[in-house]
Every structure is written in structure tokens, then in C-alpha cells.
Design a protein around this motif. Structure first.
Motif: not given
Length: 113
Positions: A84-113
Motif C-alpha cells: 500500500a505504501t510502496n515501502l520495502p517489507v523491511e521498513f515494517f519488519e524493522l519497526l519497533p514492536y509498538k509501531e508495528g502493532s499499530k500498523v498491524h491493527n490498522r490493516v486489520m481494522v481496514f480489512s474488516n470494515r
């Protein structure tokens, strides 16, 4: 009465934050020499089903096997966010856990709208 009004406003703000596809980081995140304070996942809105199935197949091939609920899988969320962002997967893999969790939750919320 004022307390009830305040609580309703706070709930509305929380709902608006969850509905937003811009994930704000608590601290700046540096990736490949560039500083990020947020990531915009609005590209999810323009994704086609073909892209979604490609991501699911990639996750499946990565060793996870069949997953009846891929939206709950952080690997799925990372790959959807990267696409969705055209950023490499590694960008997200290397996020601090808290920030990665926010991204994960936002994708889940979007997927379940």
C-alpha cells in the motif's frame, strides 16, 4: 452530564483514529537514513483483489501454510502495508514492536470494515 459528553467525544476521537489510514509513530523512526513520523496506508483503498491474493499467496509460501484468517497474521499485515505504501517489507519488519502493532491493527481494522 458533562462527563458523559466528554466520554462520547473521546470515543469518537478514538474511532476516528482507528478509521484513519495514517499511522502516527510515538517516536521518529529512521529507516535507510530517512526519518519517518508516520506512515500513510491509504493505498489500501485502491488495492485490487488480485494484489490481495498475491500477498496471501506470498505469506502462504513463506512457511505459514494455509491461514483461514490471514488478516490476523502480522506477516500478512506487513506485506499489505508495504504494498500500500510502496515501502520495502523491511521498513515494517524493522519497526519497533509498538509501531508495528499499530500498523498491524490498522490493516486489520481496514480489512474488516
Amino acid at each position: 452530564m458533562d462527563d458523559e459528553l466528554y466520554l462520547n467525544e473521546a470515543e469518537e476521537d478514538e474511532d476516528a483514529d482507528e478509521a484513519s489510514l495514517v499511522v502516527k509513530f510515538d517516536k521518529p523512526y529512521v529507516f535507510e537514513g530517512k526519518e519517518y513520523t508516520e506512515v500513510d496506508l491509504s493505498g489500501l483503498e485502491d488495492m485490487k483483489t488480485k494484489t490481495w491474493t498475491k500477498v496471501m499467496n506470498t505469506v502462504r509460501r513463506s512457511g505459514e501454510g494455509f491461514d483461514p484468517t490471514p488478516q490476523l497474521n502480522p506477516e500478512y499485515s506487513i506485506r499489505m502495508a508495504a504494498t500500500a505504501t510502496n515501502l520495502p517489507v523491511e521498513f515494517f519488519e524493522l519497526l519497533p514492536y509498538k509501531e508495528g502493532s499499530k500498523v498491524h491493527n490498522r490493516v486489520m481494522v481496514f480489512s474488516n470494515r
